[in-house]
Design a protein around this motif. Structure first.
Motif, PDB file in Angstrom:
ATOM      1  N   TYR A 243       9.903  -9.690 -11.683  1.00 47.29           N
ATOM      2  CA  TYR A 243       9.021  -8.520 -11.628  1.00 47.29           C
ATOM      3  C   TYR A 243       7.712  -8.793 -10.887  1.00 47.29           C
ATOM      4  CZ  TYR A 243      12.256  -6.545 -15.007  1.00 47.29           C
ATOM      5  OH  TYR A 243      13.395  -6.096 -15.631  1.00 47.29           O
ATOM      6  N   ALA A 244       7.686  -9.837 -10.077  1.00 48.95           N
ATOM      7  CA  ALA A 244       6.503 -10.090  -9.258  1.00 48.95           C
ATOM      8  C   ALA A 244       6.355  -8.974  -8.227  1.00 48.95           C
ATOM      9  CB  ALA A 244       6.613 -11.441  -8.568  1.00 48.95           C
ATOM     10  N   ILE A 245       5.113  -8.563  -7.984  1.00 51.98           N
ATOM     11  CA  ILE A 245       4.828  -7.450  -7.084  1.00 51.98           C
ATOM     12  C   ILE A 245       4.250  -7.994  -5.784  1.00 51.98           C
ATOM     13  CG2 ILE A 245       3.567  -5.275  -6.822  1.00 51.98           C
ATOM     14  CD1 ILE A 245       3.345  -5.191  -9.879  1.00 51.98           C
ATOM     15  N   SER A 246       4.648  -7.389  -4.667  1.00 53.05           N
ATOM     16  CA  SER A 246       4.111  -7.808  -3.372  1.00 53.05           C
ATOM     17  C   SER A 246       4.043  -6.615  -2.434  1.00 53.05           C
ATOM     18  CB  SER A 246       4.969  -8.920  -2.756  1.00 53.05           C
ATOM     19  OG  SER A 246       6.325  -8.514  -2.672  1.00 53.05           O
ATOM     20  N   PHE A 247       3.141  -6.713  -1.447  1.00 52.71           N
ATOM     21  CA  PHE A 247       3.050  -5.745  -0.359  1.00 52.71           C
ATOM     22  C   PHE A 247       3.666  -6.366   0.886  1.00 52.71           C
ATOM     23  CE2 PHE A 247      -0.927  -3.242  -1.904  1.00 52.71           C
ATOM     24  CZ  PHE A 247      -0.111  -2.299  -2.505  1.00 52.71           C
ATOM     25  N   HIS A 248       4.427  -5.557   1.649  1.00 50.79           N
ATOM     26  CA  HIS A 248       5.088  -6.038   2.857  1.00 50.79           C
ATOM     27  C   HIS A 248       4.784  -5.097   4.015  1.00 50.79           C
ATOM     28  CE1 HIS A 248       7.875  -9.028   0.910  1.00 50.79           C
ATOM     29  NE2 HIS A 248       7.430  -8.351  -0.138  1.00 50.79           N
ATOM     30  N   SER A 249       4.604  -5.684   5.206  1.00 55.26           N
ATOM     31  CA  SER A 249       4.381  -4.889   6.413  1.00 55.26           C
ATOM     32  C   SER A 249       4.646  -5.749   7.637  1.00 55.26           C
ATOM     33  CB  SER A 249       2.944  -4.362   6.461  1.00 55.26           C
ATOM     34  OG  SER A 249       2.710  -3.632   7.651  1.00 55.26           O
ATOM     35  N   ASP A 250       5.554  -5.300   8.504  1.00 53.64           N
ATOM     36  CA  ASP A 250       5.818  -5.961   9.788  1.00 53.64           C
ATOM     37  C   ASP A 250       6.060  -7.457   9.635  1.00 53.64           C
ATOM     38  OD1 ASP A 250       5.480  -3.523  11.105  1.00 53.64           O
ATOM     39  OD2 ASP A 250       3.313  -3.823  11.280  1.00 53.64           O
TER      40      ASP A 250
END
Length: 369
Positions: free
Chosen positions: A307-314
């Motif tokens: 349940y670790a949260i992360s932001f992703h982009s390109d």
């Protein structure tokens, strides 16, 4: 039996009489006695002293539908509070909730079917209102009457014609009593991670803002599920009092639509933020929400493993601190202060957010006619 008048408080104290000391001790240890202690001795035990482990009663503690009850309970415990009790709507629900809380949070809490009985029997400092939207106002009023701090699930109020007026009355009541009020809007707590993913994205007032959400409800209720998120973020990235919503447009008002998009301008002073919120009703988990400021997108991913949260982009990614324990930690810290520390700006934001939500809901209902 004789009586004397405490001139400082205007309260008659009973002196002497058979069993009076035992009765007095029992009274002062009861919930009603908390109010009496405040009057007699000038001390409010819920607010005038440091509360090392504030006692929070939970309304809506199950994970029915897509509720967060057990997760909120677990994080409140982790933040240092106690959860002695919860309110249910039926005997069956009470038993299921008790088992769920023991399994998910490791506690044995007392279940009640009547709010008045729970407030009378339990010496609480706060309520966590996690029940269906339309019940929030009733429980908020009960908390005000009992002098309790509140953590409330979003939206703060629902199901009335004028959301703004109702929210303004309730938030004013909390401010007037020096009580802490939090609405469970977590997305502002993720902005630090968004800045790490896109350095400088928060340096200036935004011109554009977008979110793509996966609400669990459809139709007008979908707006209550979804819109507090973007509105709470807009209040942080384009701060200012008396913000406005202009030129609200919907791609569709069909409750069975797979996708509904609402577009509007969020205005603060002379500044306008072109805003777009896409809503795709779904009951699946986890929901990979997307957010963008000035076209710089981030997709929120939740690991199925831990349940670790992360932001992703390109092709880039950054970890995101789980916003739920951050928000609940702030709530517990605020109600544990001596005296508690209500955030007046936050109360104003909550009330105004409800007003803006109500305006968009009214536009949706007119467009549906």
């Amino acid at each position: 039996m004789s009586g004397s008048l405490d001139r400082g408080s205007g309260v008659a104290r009973t002196i002497g009489g058979s069993g009076s000391r035992a009765h007095h001790k029992d009274l002062l240890s009861s919930r009603d006695g908390r109010r009496l202690r405040a009057t007699l001795f000038g001390v409010d035990p819920g607010r005038g002293q440091t509360v090392t482990s504030p006692r929070v009663g939970v309304i809506g503690a199950r994970r029915a539908r897509s509720g967060l009850g057990p997760f909120v309970v677990r994080e409140l415990l982790g933040a240092g509070s106690e959860i002695p009790c919860f309110l249910s709507t039926s005997g069956r629900s009470r038993d299921e909730t008790a088992h769920e809380l023991e399994r998910e949070a490791g506690i044995r809490a007392r279940g009640y079917l009547d709010l008045k009985a729970m407030l009378k029997d339990e010496q609480l400092d706060a309520l966590a209102i996690l029940s269906p939207h339309a019940t929030h106002a009733e429980y908020l009023d009960a908390a005000l009457e009992a002098g309790l701090h509140v953590l409330c699930e979003k939206p703060l109020v629902w199901g009335v014609e004028d959301l703004g007026a109702l929210a303004a009355r309730l938030t004013a009541g909390f401010v007037d009593q020096g009580l802490v009020l939090f609405e469970n809007c977590q997305w502002p707590y993720t902005l630090a991670a968004l800045e790490r993913l896109h350095p400088g994205v928060l340096d200036q007032l935004p011109l554009q803002f977008q979110m793509a959400l996966w609400p669990s409800r459809r139709g007008v209720d979908m707006l209550g599920d979804s819109l507090p998120h973007p509105l709470s973020v807009l209040q942080r990235i384009a701060p200012g009092e008396n913000s406005i919503i202009e030129d609200v447009r919907f791609s569709t008002t069909d409750p069975d639509a797979r996708v509904t998009v609402v577009r509007f301008y969020y205005g603060v002073g002379d500044h306008r933020v072109e805003t777009e919120v896409e809503m795709r009703p779904s009951i699946s988990h986890p929901r990979n929400v997307r957010i963008a400021i000035n076209g710089r997108w981030a997709t929120r991913l939740v690991s199925a493993r831990d349940y670790a949260i992360s932001f992703h982009s390109d092709g880039r990614s950054v970890p995101v601190d789980d916003p739920l324990p951050l928000l609940l930690g702030d709530f517990v810290k605020a109600i544990s202060q001596s005296p508690p520390q209500p955030d007046l700006d936050q109360a104003r934001r909550i009330a105004h957010r409800s007003k803006l939500l109500g305006e968009i809901v009214a536009d949706f209902q007119r467009a549906s006619e």
